[in-house]
Design a protein around this motif. Structure first.
Motif, PDB file in Angstrom:
ATOM      1  N   GLU A   4      -3.444   2.946 -17.143  1.00 31.87           N
ATOM      2  CA  GLU A   4      -3.275   2.794 -15.814  1.00 31.87           C
ATOM      3  C   GLU A   4      -4.620   2.160 -14.871  1.00 31.87           C
ATOM      4  O   GLU A   4      -4.223   1.338 -14.384  1.00 31.87           O
ATOM      5  CB  GLU A   4      -2.274   3.606 -15.526  1.00 31.87           C
ATOM      6  CG  GLU A   4      -1.676   3.594 -14.532  1.00 31.87           C
ATOM      7  CD  GLU A   4      -0.960   4.543 -13.604  1.00 31.87           C
ATOM      8  OE1 GLU A   4      -0.469   4.584 -12.539  1.00 31.87           O
ATOM      9  OE2 GLU A   4      -0.994   5.599 -13.934  1.00 31.87           O
ATOM     10  N   LEU A   5      -5.273   3.140 -14.770  1.00 34.30           N
ATOM     11  CA  LEU A   5      -6.044   2.655 -14.009  1.00 34.30           C
ATOM     12  C   LEU A   5      -7.399   2.169 -13.987  1.00 34.30           C
ATOM     13  O   LEU A   5      -7.642   0.674 -13.036  1.00 34.30           O
ATOM     14  CB  LEU A   5      -6.942   4.353 -14.113  1.00 34.30           C
ATOM     15  CG  LEU A   5      -8.467   4.358 -13.255  1.00 34.30           C
ATOM     16  CD1 LEU A   5      -8.190   4.363 -11.814  1.00 34.30           C
ATOM     17  CD2 LEU A   5      -9.455   5.423 -12.987  1.00 34.30           C
ATOM     18  N   GLN A   6      -7.909   1.388 -15.582  1.00 29.42           N
ATOM     19  CA  GLN A   6      -8.434   0.518 -15.973  1.00 29.42           C
ATOM     20  C   GLN A   6      -7.896  -0.985 -15.793  1.00 29.42           C
ATOM     21  O   GLN A   6      -8.478  -1.658 -14.980  1.00 29.42           O
ATOM     22  CB  GLN A   6      -8.024   0.695 -17.635  1.00 29.42           C
ATOM     23  CG  GLN A   6      -9.635  -0.374 -17.982  1.00 29.42           C
ATOM     24  CD  GLN A   6      -9.698  -0.702 -19.528  1.00 29.42           C
ATOM     25  OE1 GLN A   6      -9.218   0.237 -20.279  1.00 29.42           O
ATOM     26  NE2 GLN A   6     -10.032  -1.183 -19.962  1.00 29.42           N
ATOM     27  N   ASN A   7      -6.309  -0.431 -15.566  1.00 27.99           N
ATOM     28  CA  ASN A   7      -5.602  -1.961 -15.007  1.00 27.99           C
ATOM     29  C   ASN A   7      -5.836  -2.653 -13.743  1.00 27.99           C
ATOM     30  O   ASN A   7      -5.868  -3.317 -12.776  1.00 27.99           O
ATOM     31  CB  ASN A   7      -4.344  -2.194 -15.132  1.00 27.99           C
ATOM     32  CG  ASN A   7      -3.983  -2.858 -17.132  1.00 27.99           C
ATOM     33  OD1 ASN A   7      -5.125  -2.977 -17.367  1.00 27.99           O
ATOM     34  ND2 ASN A   7      -2.702  -1.933 -17.474  1.00 27.99           N
ATOM     35  N   ILE A   8      -5.721  -1.362 -12.686  1.00 25.07           N
ATOM     36  CA  ILE A   8      -6.111  -0.977 -11.645  1.00 25.07           C
ATOM     37  C   ILE A   8      -7.426  -1.961 -11.046  1.00 25.07           C
ATOM     38  O   ILE A   8      -7.973  -2.608 -10.623  1.00 25.07           O
ATOM     39  CB  ILE A   8      -5.688   0.333 -10.722  1.00 25.07           C
ATOM     40  CG1 ILE A   8      -3.813   0.907 -10.862  1.00 25.07           C
ATOM     41  CG2 ILE A   8      -6.172  -0.275  -9.594  1.00 25.07           C
ATOM     42  CD1 ILE A   8      -4.079   1.920 -10.239  1.00 25.07           C
ATOM     43  N   LYS A  13      -3.538   3.990  -3.392  1.00 21.86           N
ATOM     44  CA  LYS A  13      -2.506   5.677  -2.967  1.00 21.86           C
ATOM     45  C   LYS A  13      -1.578   6.324  -4.019  1.00 21.86           C
ATOM     46  O   LYS A  13      -0.619   5.419  -4.854  1.00 21.86           O
ATOM     47  CB  LYS A  13      -1.707   4.533  -1.947  1.00 21.86           C
ATOM     48  CG  LYS A  13      -0.874   5.887  -1.158  1.00 21.86           C
ATOM     49  CD  LYS A  13      -1.034   5.741  -0.068  1.00 21.86           C
ATOM     50  CE  LYS A  13      -0.389   6.616   0.797  1.00 21.86           C
ATOM     51  NZ  LYS A  13      -0.964   7.581   1.556  1.00 21.86           N
ATOM     52  N   LYS A  14      -1.555   7.379  -4.629  1.00 21.71           N
ATOM     53  CA  LYS A  14      -1.353   7.927  -5.026  1.00 21.71           C
ATOM     54  C   LYS A  14      -1.055   9.500  -4.978  1.00 21.71           C
ATOM     55  O   LYS A  14      -1.247  10.064  -4.710  1.00 21.71           O
ATOM     56  CB  LYS A  14      -2.361   7.995  -6.359  1.00 21.71           C
ATOM     57  CG  LYS A  14      -1.925   8.409  -8.103  1.00 21.71           C
ATOM     58  CD  LYS A  14      -2.431   7.653  -9.098  1.00 21.71           C
ATOM     59  CE  LYS A  14      -2.024   7.486 -10.241  1.00 21.71           C
ATOM     60  NZ  LYS A  14      -0.943   6.371 -11.031  1.00 21.71           N
ATOM     61  N   GLY A  15       0.427   9.153  -5.411  1.00 19.87           N
ATOM     62  CA  GLY A  15       1.258  10.755  -4.852  1.00 19.87           C
ATOM     63  C   GLY A  15       0.839  11.402  -3.358  1.00 19.87           C
ATOM     64  O   GLY A  15       0.953  12.401  -3.509  1.00 19.87           O
ATOM     65  N   GLY A  16       1.108  10.305  -2.698  1.00 20.64           N
ATOM     66  CA  GLY A  16       0.963  10.613  -1.353  1.00 20.64           C
ATOM     67  C   GLY A  16      -0.317  10.676  -0.680  1.00 20.64           C
ATOM     68  O   GLY A  16      -0.864  11.294   0.518  1.00 20.64           O
ATOM     69  N   SER A  17      -1.598  10.414  -1.638  1.00 21.21           N
ATOM     70  CA  SER A  17      -2.970  10.779  -0.768  1.00 21.21           C
ATOM     71  C   SER A  17      -3.364   9.366  -1.699  1.00 21.21           C
ATOM     72  O   SER A  17      -2.857   8.783  -2.658  1.00 21.21           O
ATOM     73  CB  SER A  17      -3.691  12.524  -1.324  1.00 21.21           C
ATOM     74  OG  SER A  17      -2.842  11.885  -2.774  1.00 21.21           O
ATOM     75  N   ASN A  18      -4.669   9.554  -0.777  1.00 18.78           N
ATOM     76  CA  ASN A  18      -5.529   8.145  -0.961  1.00 18.78           C
ATOM     77  C   ASN A  18      -6.709   8.867  -2.335  1.00 18.78           C
ATOM     78  O   ASN A  18      -7.125  10.091  -2.044  1.00 18.78           O
ATOM     79  CB  ASN A  18      -6.386   7.872  -0.203  1.00 18.78           C
ATOM     80  CG  ASN A  18      -5.321   7.283   1.152  1.00 18.78           C
ATOM     81  OD1 ASN A  18      -4.537   6.210   0.525  1.00 18.78           O
ATOM     82  ND2 ASN A  18      -5.666   7.771   2.437  1.00 18.78           N
ATOM     83  N   LYS A  19      -6.442   8.555  -3.402  1.00 17.61           N
ATOM     84  CA  LYS A  19      -7.923   8.039  -4.891  1.00 17.61           C
ATOM     85  C   LYS A  19      -8.608   8.015  -4.788  1.00 17.61           C
ATOM     86  O   LYS A  19      -8.212   6.522  -4.880  1.00 17.61           O
ATOM     87  CB  LYS A  19      -7.183   8.430  -5.855  1.00 17.61           C
ATOM     88  CG  LYS A  19      -5.517   9.788  -5.329  1.00 17.61           C
ATOM     89  CD  LYS A  19      -5.644  10.512  -5.582  1.00 17.61           C
ATOM     90  CE  LYS A  19      -5.155  12.135  -5.944  1.00 17.61           C
ATOM     91  NZ  LYS A  19      -5.162  13.233  -5.881  1.00 17.61           N
ATOM     92  N   ILE A  20      -9.850   8.517  -4.867  1.00 18.35           N
ATOM     93  CA  ILE A  20     -11.136   7.225  -4.682  1.00 18.35           C
ATOM     94  C   ILE A  20     -11.147   7.141  -5.676  1.00 18.35           C
ATOM     95  O   ILE A  20     -11.804   7.577  -6.972  1.00 18.35           O
ATOM     96  CB  ILE A  20     -12.439   7.716  -3.877  1.00 18.35           C
ATOM     97  CG1 ILE A  20     -12.133   8.493  -2.340  1.00 18.35           C
ATOM     98  CG2 ILE A  20     -13.587   7.274  -3.764  1.00 18.35           C
ATOM     99  CD1 ILE A  20     -12.609   9.425  -1.856  1.00 18.35           C
ATOM    100  N   ILE A  21     -11.766   6.162  -6.181  1.00 14.95           N
ATOM    101  CA  ILE A  21     -12.117   4.933  -7.315  1.00 14.95           C
ATOM    102  C   ILE A  21     -13.613   5.296  -6.965  1.00 14.95           C
ATOM    103  O   ILE A  21     -14.366   5.219  -8.555  1.00 14.95           O
ATOM    104  CB  ILE A  21     -12.077   3.962  -7.713  1.00 14.95           C
ATOM    105  CG1 ILE A  21      -9.724   3.718  -7.610  1.00 14.95           C
ATOM    106  CG2 ILE A  21     -12.166   3.055  -8.589  1.00 14.95           C
ATOM    107  CD1 ILE A  21      -9.657   2.647  -8.223  1.00 14.95           C
ATOM    108  N   LYS A  22     -14.473   4.680  -6.475  1.00 14.30           N
ATOM    109  CA  LYS A  22     -15.426   4.589  -5.718  1.00 14.30           C
ATOM    110  C   LYS A  22     -16.610   4.741  -4.490  1.00 14.30           C
ATOM    111  O   LYS A  22     -15.598   4.461  -3.277  1.00 14.30           O
ATOM    112  CB  LYS A  22     -15.976   3.198  -6.811  1.00 14.30           C
ATOM    113  CG  LYS A  22     -17.646   2.507  -6.408  1.00 14.30           C
ATOM    114  CD  LYS A  22     -17.562   0.831  -6.839  1.00 14.30           C
ATOM    115  CE  LYS A  22     -18.987   1.091  -5.958  1.00 14.30           C
ATOM    116  NZ  LYS A  22     -19.294  -0.345  -6.835  1.00 14.30           N
TER     117      LYS A  22
END
Length: 113
Positions: free
Chosen positions: A25-29, A99-108
């Motif tokens: 899923e993250l790779q597709n994003i 945005k995941k689960g109500g918070s911002n998740k940093i990819i890079k």
């Protein structure tokens, strides 16, 4: 004994499949560039240590809030990802996030000028 082993193996396989699906899923994003980006300088940088061994960091870039700890999902940026303490108020960065689960998740996260 065989039932316990079979149950343990089934649990392991299910956990592996779930983990693999999240990675895909993250790779597709990333490949489809369906994430957000914000550029700017950090404000309101805070480090909290609510209990022994736990570090919670939070900051804002523009109007986007970020918060993570050393116990967060290892798929995304978290406190264990940096030991050099480069995050500080005024540090200018470029952040790719979802945005995941109500918070911002940093990819890079990278420094910018």
């Amino acid at each position: 004994m065989v039932r316990a082993f079979t149950g343990l193996m089934a649990f392991w396989v299910i956990a592996f499949i779930f983990s693999y699906m999240r990675q895909v899923e993250l790779q597709n994003i990333v490949e489809n560039k369906t994430y957000s980006n914000v550029k700017g300088c950090l404000t309101n940088y805070k480090v909290k240590k609510p209990k022994q061994g736990t570090i919670v960091e939070s900051f804002n870039v523009g109007n986007v809030d970020f918060e993570f700890s050393n116990y967060d999902d290892p798929l995304y940026f978290h406190s264990k990802d940096h030991l050099d303490n480069f995050l500080k108020d005024g540090q200018c960065v470029s952040i790719d996030y979802v945005k995941k689960g109500g918070s911002n998740k940093i990819i890079k996260i990278s420094s910018s000028s």
